[in-house]
Design a protein around this motif. Structure first.
Motif, PDB file in Angstrom:
ATOM      1  N   UNK A 269      -7.385  66.110  35.965  1.00 42.84           N
ATOM      2  CA  UNK A 269      -6.039  66.183  36.553  1.00 42.84           C
ATOM      3  C   UNK A 269      -6.217  66.009  38.103  1.00 42.84           C
ATOM      4  N   UNK A 270      -5.339  65.582  38.789  1.00 41.31           N
ATOM      5  CA  UNK A 270      -5.395  65.601  40.453  1.00 41.31           C
ATOM      6  C   UNK A 270      -4.865  66.854  40.707  1.00 41.31           C
ATOM      7  N   UNK A 271      -5.561  67.405  41.901  1.00 48.52           N
ATOM      8  CA  UNK A 271      -5.053  68.761  42.395  1.00 48.52           C
ATOM      9  C   UNK A 271      -3.795  68.599  43.040  1.00 48.52           C
ATOM     10  N   UNK A 272      -3.602  67.483  43.979  1.00 51.71           N
ATOM     11  CA  UNK A 272      -2.329  67.255  44.708  1.00 51.71           C
ATOM     12  C   UNK A 272      -1.122  66.931  43.750  1.00 51.71           C
ATOM     13  N   UNK A 273      -1.355  66.038  42.513  1.00 58.11           N
ATOM     14  CA  UNK A 273      -0.476  65.680  41.722  1.00 58.11           C
ATOM     15  C   UNK A 273       0.135  66.992  41.161  1.00 58.11           C
ATOM     16  N   UNK A 274      -0.488  68.061  40.876  1.00 54.90           N
ATOM     17  CA  UNK A 274      -0.021  69.292  40.483  1.00 54.90           C
ATOM     18  C   UNK A 274       0.157  70.165  41.460  1.00 54.90           C
ATOM     19  N   UNK A 275      -0.319  70.390  42.427  1.00 53.88           N
ATOM     20  CA  UNK A 275      -0.023  71.718  43.389  1.00 53.88           C
ATOM     21  C   UNK A 275       0.544  71.315  44.649  1.00 53.88           C
ATOM     22  N   UNK A 276       0.728  70.086  44.728  1.00 56.69           N
ATOM     23  CA  UNK A 276       1.276  70.047  46.263  1.00 56.69           C
ATOM     24  C   UNK A 276       2.588  70.652  46.751  1.00 56.69           C
ATOM     25  N   UNK A 277       3.492  70.986  45.649  1.00 52.67           N
ATOM     26  CA  UNK A 277       4.760  71.608  45.668  1.00 52.67           C
ATOM     27  C   UNK A 277       4.507  73.110  46.654  1.00 52.67           C
ATOM     28  N   UNK A 278       3.239  73.574  46.168  1.00 54.74           N
ATOM     29  CA  UNK A 278       2.886  75.025  46.903  1.00 54.74           C
ATOM     30  C   UNK A 278       2.731  74.912  48.383  1.00 54.74           C
ATOM     31  N   UNK A 279       2.666  73.771  48.913  1.00 55.74           N
ATOM     32  CA  UNK A 279       2.269  73.604  50.471  1.00 55.74           C
ATOM     33  C   UNK A 279       3.509  74.194  51.232  1.00 55.74           C
ATOM     34  N   UNK A 280       4.583  74.200  50.563  1.00 52.86           N
ATOM     35  CA  UNK A 280       5.886  74.872  51.185  1.00 52.86           C
ATOM     36  C   UNK A 280       5.764  76.400  51.460  1.00 52.86           C
ATOM     37  N   UNK A 281       4.986  77.137  50.785  1.00 45.88           N
ATOM     38  CA  UNK A 281       4.655  78.463  50.663  1.00 45.88           C
ATOM     39  C   UNK A 281       3.799  78.976  51.995  1.00 45.88           C
ATOM     40  N   UNK A 282       4.122  78.909  53.067  1.00 43.69           N
ATOM     41  CA  UNK A 282       3.494  79.002  54.266  1.00 43.69           C
ATOM     42  C   UNK A 282       2.861  80.205  54.616  1.00 43.69           C
ATOM     43  N   UNK A 283       3.493  81.471  54.022  1.00 44.69           N
ATOM     44  CA  UNK A 283       3.116  82.853  54.165  1.00 44.69           C
ATOM     45  C   UNK A 283       1.765  83.090  53.163  1.00 44.69           C
ATOM     46  N   UNK A 284       1.088  82.207  52.410  1.00 44.43           N
ATOM     47  CA  UNK A 284       0.184  82.541  51.382  1.00 44.43           C
ATOM     48  C   UNK A 284      -1.035  83.109  52.103  1.00 44.43           C
ATOM     49  N   UNK A 285      -1.592  84.142  51.685  1.00 39.35           N
ATOM     50  CA  UNK A 285      -2.776  84.792  52.192  1.00 39.35           C
ATOM     51  C   UNK A 285      -3.836  84.716  51.040  1.00 39.35           C
ATOM     52  N   UNK A 286      -3.533  84.532  49.847  1.00 39.87           N
ATOM     53  CA  UNK A 286      -4.390  84.276  48.712  1.00 39.87           C
ATOM     54  C   UNK A 286      -3.915  83.594  47.789  1.00 39.87           C
ATOM     55  N   UNK A 287      -4.683  82.769  47.313  1.00 43.47           N
ATOM     56  CA  UNK A 287      -4.245  81.725  46.163  1.00 43.47           C
ATOM     57  C   UNK A 287      -5.508  81.719  45.208  1.00 43.47           C
ATOM     58  N   UNK A 288      -5.216  81.922  43.871  1.00 49.41           N
ATOM     59  CA  UNK A 288      -6.537  81.694  42.823  1.00 49.41           C
ATOM     60  C   UNK A 288      -5.709  80.622  41.744  1.00 49.41           C
TER      61      UNK A 288
END
Length: 332
Positions: A269-288
């Motif tokens: 799978x492509x990372x961008x294809x799945x997870x690009x919507x998460x880029x709007x979460x500007x306050x993230x400090x930890x992502x797993x």
């Protein structure tokens, strides 16, 4: 119990019983007669009067002594009476389970003897037992396991005004055809949540949640592309300003056959294809993010640059599936 209870031995037991703060079942089985004998000896009072934490895991036939452990000082209760209870007559409907009635009775007992519970962890099925949960007004942390109807989550949780942490695991039967929408789930003080189910049900719950203070979310689901992508989009839309910590566990259950000689090849799978919507979460400090098992997910240098731009406050990033045409992306 091999004989009459000696007064000296009983006094010695009471001395040590007052020191016990935590009790966890570990294979012991107290039958109904022994439980009645102990209850008679204590005059109906709890066996450990200063107990603050109880973890009970016994089937109902070995749970007659459960009430003996309900100290008024209890703050943390976890119990499971087993899942082998099945309807024994036609009086039960498709959304009835005798185990639910047992759970509801246990919750009423707990509330009557220890109403100040702050942490509650229970195995529950349908709505009947859920009706007993709102009485626990002091609950800060609630874990609901093996729910079969996601529509009852709001019934249990919305009245809990102090609730800060919620964990839910669901085992829905044909959820996509049974549930297209569920009632609103009002969680004004919840800051931490964990959800485990099919991606369709996880998406339903997220879409129905009103949790303005949610800062940490863990979602576990199997890899079904369209519903997973929908879940990720909903997460980004619902928690744009509050979310700081995001963990996604995605199981690629459908990518493997049981044939050890000729297993199915997992589809990348492509990372961008799945997870690009998460880029709007500007306050993230930890992502797993983990595709558990062996499904590869392609992540490129451009993806890493976009991550750095989108999450400027990021302190921890866990991506255990890095593939880039046979090369790992460069980090700078």
């Amino acid at each position: 119990m091999c004989g009459p209870i000696d007064d000296t031995e009983w006094r010695r037991f009471l001395f040590y019983a007052n020191l016990v703060r935590s009790y966890k079942t570990f294979g012991e089985r107290i039958d109904g007669v022994t439980a009645a004998t102990l209850s008679d000896q204590t005059g109906g009072q709890p066996l450990f009067p200063r107990l603050t934490s109880l973890h009970w895991s016994h089937p109902t036939e070995y749970s007659a002594a459960f009430v003996l452990f309900l100290s008024p000082m209890l703050k943390n209760v976890s119990f499971d009476f087993g899942s082998d209870l099945s309807p024994v007559s036609t009086t039960f409907t498709a959304t009835d389970d005798p185990g639910d009635y047992t759970t509801a009775a246990a919750l009423r007992l707990i509330y009557a003897r220890a109403p100040r519970i702050e942490h509650l962890d229970i195995h529950i099925g349908y709505s009947y037992a859920m009706k007993s949960i709102p009485a626990f007004k002091d609950v800060l942390s609630l874990t609901l396991r093996d729910i079969k109807d996601p529509a009852v989550i709001g019934l249990a949780c919305s009245p809990l005004e102090r609730l800060q942490k919620l964990k839910v695991t669901l085992i829905p039967e044909d959820a996509e055809s049974m549930f297209q929408r569920i009632p609103d789930i009002m969680l004004p003080e919840v800051t931490e949540m964990s959800l485990e189910s099919s991606p369709h049900v996880v998406g339903l719950i997220i879409n129905s949640m009103h949790a303005p203070k949610l800062s940490a979310l863990t979602a576990s689901m199997e890899l079904v592309d369209a519903p997973v992508k929908q879940c990720i989009t909903l997460i980004a839309e619902r928690f744009t300003s509050s979310l700081r910590n995001l963990t996604l566990h995605i199981d690629d259950l459908d990518d493997f056959s049981e044939d050890e000689i000729d297993p199915l090849i997992p589809t990348a799978r492509s990372f961008a294809d799945f997870f690009a919507p998460l880029y709007t979460l500007r306050a993230l400090t930890r992502v797993a993010i983990a595709f558990r098992f062996e499904t590869p997910c392609i992540i490129t240098d451009a993806d890493m640059s976009r991550i750095a731009e989108a999450w400027p406050g990021l302190r921890t990033l866990y991506l255990p599936f890095v593939i880039n045409g046979g090369m790992s992306p460069t980090f700078s």
